[in-house]
Write a protein that holds these residues in place. Sequence first.
Motif, PDB file in Angstrom:
ATOM      1  N   GLU A 136      45.353  16.761  58.458  1.00 21.24           N
ATOM      2  CA  GLU A 136      44.658  16.526  59.727  1.00 21.24           C
ATOM      3  C   GLU A 136      43.201  16.960  59.646  1.00 21.24           C
ATOM      4  O   GLU A 136      42.302  16.241  60.107  1.00 21.24           O
ATOM      5  CB  GLU A 136      45.385  17.284  60.843  1.00 21.24           C
ATOM      6  N   ALA A 137      42.939  18.126  59.055  1.00 18.98           N
ATOM      7  CA  ALA A 137      41.551  18.581  58.925  1.00 18.98           C
ATOM      8  C   ALA A 137      40.762  17.668  57.987  1.00 18.98           C
ATOM      9  O   ALA A 137      39.571  17.391  58.225  1.00 18.98           O
ATOM     10  CB  ALA A 137      41.523  20.020  58.417  1.00 18.98           C
ATOM     11  N   MET A 138      41.419  17.181  56.932  1.00 13.79           N
ATOM     12  CA  MET A 138      40.749  16.267  56.015  1.00 13.79           C
ATOM     13  C   MET A 138      40.408  14.952  56.697  1.00 13.79           C
ATOM     14  O   MET A 138      39.356  14.359  56.426  1.00 13.79           O
ATOM     15  CB  MET A 138      41.635  16.008  54.794  1.00 13.79           C
ATOM     16  N   LYS A 139      41.278  14.469  57.577  1.00 16.35           N
ATOM     17  CA  LYS A 139      41.022  13.202  58.256  1.00 16.35           C
ATOM     18  C   LYS A 139      39.779  13.293  59.138  1.00 16.35           C
ATOM     19  O   LYS A 139      38.968  12.364  59.176  1.00 16.35           O
ATOM     20  CB  LYS A 139      42.245  12.806  59.082  1.00 16.35           C
ATOM     21  N   VAL A 140      39.618  14.408  59.835  1.00 12.52           N
ATOM     22  CA  VAL A 140      38.438  14.586  60.688  1.00 12.52           C
ATOM     23  C   VAL A 140      37.175  14.610  59.844  1.00 12.52           C
ATOM     24  O   VAL A 140      36.176  13.959  60.163  1.00 12.52           O
ATOM     25  CB  VAL A 140      38.582  15.881  61.515  1.00 12.52           C
ATOM     26  N   ARG A 141      37.214  15.348  58.747  1.00  9.98           N
ATOM     27  CA  ARG A 141      36.042  15.440  57.879  1.00  9.98           C
ATOM     28  C   ARG A 141      35.750  14.109  57.201  1.00  9.98           C
ATOM     29  O   ARG A 141      34.579  13.717  57.031  1.00  9.98           O
ATOM     30  CB  ARG A 141      36.279  16.529  56.828  1.00  9.98           C
ATOM     31  N   ILE A 145      32.203  11.788  57.212  1.00 10.83           N
ATOM     32  CA  ILE A 145      31.486  11.303  56.029  1.00 10.83           C
ATOM     33  C   ILE A 145      31.308   9.795  56.090  1.00 10.83           C
ATOM     34  O   ILE A 145      30.246   9.262  55.742  1.00 10.83           O
ATOM     35  CB  ILE A 145      32.253  11.718  54.758  1.00 10.83           C
ATOM     36  N   ALA A 146      32.341   9.068  56.539  1.00  9.54           N
ATOM     37  CA  ALA A 146      32.235   7.605  56.635  1.00  9.54           C
ATOM     38  C   ALA A 146      31.180   7.198  57.659  1.00  9.54           C
ATOM     39  O   ALA A 146      30.442   6.219  57.448  1.00  9.54           O
ATOM     40  CB  ALA A 146      33.595   7.019  57.002  1.00  9.54           C
ATOM     41  N   LYS A 154      37.472   2.348  59.626  1.00  8.63           N
ATOM     42  CA  LYS A 154      38.132   3.416  60.375  1.00  8.63           C
ATOM     43  C   LYS A 154      39.230   4.010  59.507  1.00  8.63           C
ATOM     44  O   LYS A 154      40.155   3.317  59.098  1.00  8.63           O
ATOM     45  CB  LYS A 154      38.750   2.874  61.676  1.00  8.63           C
ATOM     46  N   ILE A 155      39.105   5.290  59.222  1.00 10.32           N
ATOM     47  CA  ILE A 155      40.132   5.996  58.454  1.00 10.32           C
ATOM     48  C   ILE A 155      41.208   6.439  59.432  1.00 10.32           C
ATOM     49  O   ILE A 155      40.995   7.315  60.265  1.00 10.32           O
ATOM     50  CB  ILE A 155      39.526   7.186  57.701  1.00 10.32           C
ATOM     51  N   PHE A 186      34.171  11.937  48.857  1.00 11.38           N
ATOM     52  CA  PHE A 186      35.500  12.510  49.109  1.00 11.38           C
ATOM     53  C   PHE A 186      35.948  13.407  47.960  1.00 11.38           C
ATOM     54  O   PHE A 186      36.477  14.503  48.175  1.00 11.38           O
ATOM     55  CB  PHE A 186      36.520  11.393  49.324  1.00 11.38           C
ATOM     56  N   ALA A 187      35.742  12.935  46.714  1.00  9.46           N
ATOM     57  CA  ALA A 187      36.160  13.738  45.562  1.00  9.46           C
ATOM     58  C   ALA A 187      35.377  15.044  45.481  1.00  9.46           C
ATOM     59  O   ALA A 187      35.919  16.093  45.105  1.00  9.46           O
ATOM     60  CB  ALA A 187      35.980  12.926  44.283  1.00  9.46           C
ATOM     61  N   LYS A 188      34.113  14.989  45.841  1.00 10.07           N
ATOM     62  CA  LYS A 188      33.287  16.200  45.832  1.00 10.07           C
ATOM     63  C   LYS A 188      33.687  17.145  46.948  1.00 10.07           C
ATOM     64  O   LYS A 188      33.669  18.380  46.774  1.00 10.07           O
ATOM     65  CB  LYS A 188      31.818  15.793  45.958  1.00 10.07           C
ATOM     66  N   GLU A 189      34.062  16.590  48.097  1.00 11.80           N
ATOM     67  CA  GLU A 189      34.382  17.413  49.266  1.00 11.80           C
ATOM     68  C   GLU A 189      35.779  18.007  49.177  1.00 11.80           C
ATOM     69  O   GLU A 189      35.993  19.187  49.489  1.00 11.80           O
ATOM     70  CB  GLU A 189      34.252  16.572  50.535  1.00 11.80           C
ATOM     71  N   PHE A 190      36.778  17.207  48.746  1.00 14.78           N
ATOM     72  CA  PHE A 190      38.184  17.625  48.838  1.00 14.78           C
ATOM     73  C   PHE A 190      38.775  18.073  47.504  1.00 14.78           C
ATOM     74  O   PHE A 190      39.905  18.574  47.493  1.00 14.78           O
ATOM     75  CB  PHE A 190      39.019  16.478  49.411  1.00 14.78           C
TER      76      PHE A 190
END
Length: 386
Positions: A136-141, A145-146, A154-155, A186-190
């Motif tokens: 859930e936290a990843m979806k918000v972040r 970014i998008a 829309k993710i 995304f790869a850099k963030e997560f």
Amino acid sequence: MACGSCSTKDGQPKGCKNNGTCGTDSCNKLAVFDWLSNMSLPGGIEPFNCVEVRFKNGRKHFYKNTEGLSLTMGDVVATEASPGHDVGVVSLTGELVKVQMKKKRVKLDSPEVNKIYRKASQKDIDVWQSSREREEAMKVRAREIAIKLNLKMKISDIEFQGDGSKATFYYTAEDRVDFRQLIKEFAKEFKTRIEMRQIGFRQEAARLGGIGSCGRELCCSTWLTDFRSVTTSAARYQQLSLNPQKLAGQCGKLKCCLNYELDAYLDALKDFPKQDVKLQTQKGTAVCQKIDIFKGSLWYAYEGEWMNWFELTKDQVKEIIKAAQKKNPVASLEEFSAELEKDVTNDFSNVVGQDSLTRFDKPKKASHKKRRNNKKRRRKKPRNNA
């Protein structure tokens, strides 16, 4: 599954706290009743070695039970994935799996059918749970970014693999999206492997779930698995108003339930005369204005007298058309419409023994002036002294 799973930790239920019995589009989402579970196979026949495994939001796949594990519905298993392994819940076993594979045209020797490694250990479940809690936290972040990259997409959902090695991002978009830079961000963030998967708007509604205008959970998120095309002609055949706000579902497309009763309406319309056929009478030509499929009635109006409608049955209309074809048209529609005019009196009776809704209401108090007049009448009333 979609509620964060109902597995236990230290003997206490997690997720929705219902331990597998919740009805909020999650634990029982797209569940299948195994009506062959209490029946034994004939002698000499081995049980089918494939099972159906359900993952997040109703995603299902078939897996081979090559190790000969004793599996039942509800068991948490570790399955083959690329790379690593995934964790899911067994949703169906036995001969019904063979029926489902035949229905979905999945062959036993297909490369899509992977194998089950083992029953999930407590360590597998802990890693799976910790990954699910990050989604859930990843979806918000990810949405932030998008938006920063000005991508028209829309993710809608994120699903981690059971071992936490890969995250699948589900998105919807009108046009093709170049998300190469997005994957790098995304790869850099997560700090995990990223996979982007585009889904349709109906698939998005099925994954997220919700409540429809009927007050029940969405069909696509509870039991509907095939998404057939729906056209506005389905609404026209059922005499529905072509209002986009009423005909559209939560996905923004036409509601799937418009197809449910369409065949019954089409069968009923076969007995009706065509609406574009005009009725020729001696008084004039009449045009069809409206039909009622349930009553079997049609309403016609003379050309030039559009405000006066005449109700006719479908048999009467066929009779008028047949008479016109024989060059012997009827005098007017009034003589047919008069046969339908009957004085109908609605006699409502209490057939179920229900009391009045106002039985507990207090009686209205008489006004002050009325009480004073009543007192005067009592005083003037002569007493009987006998």
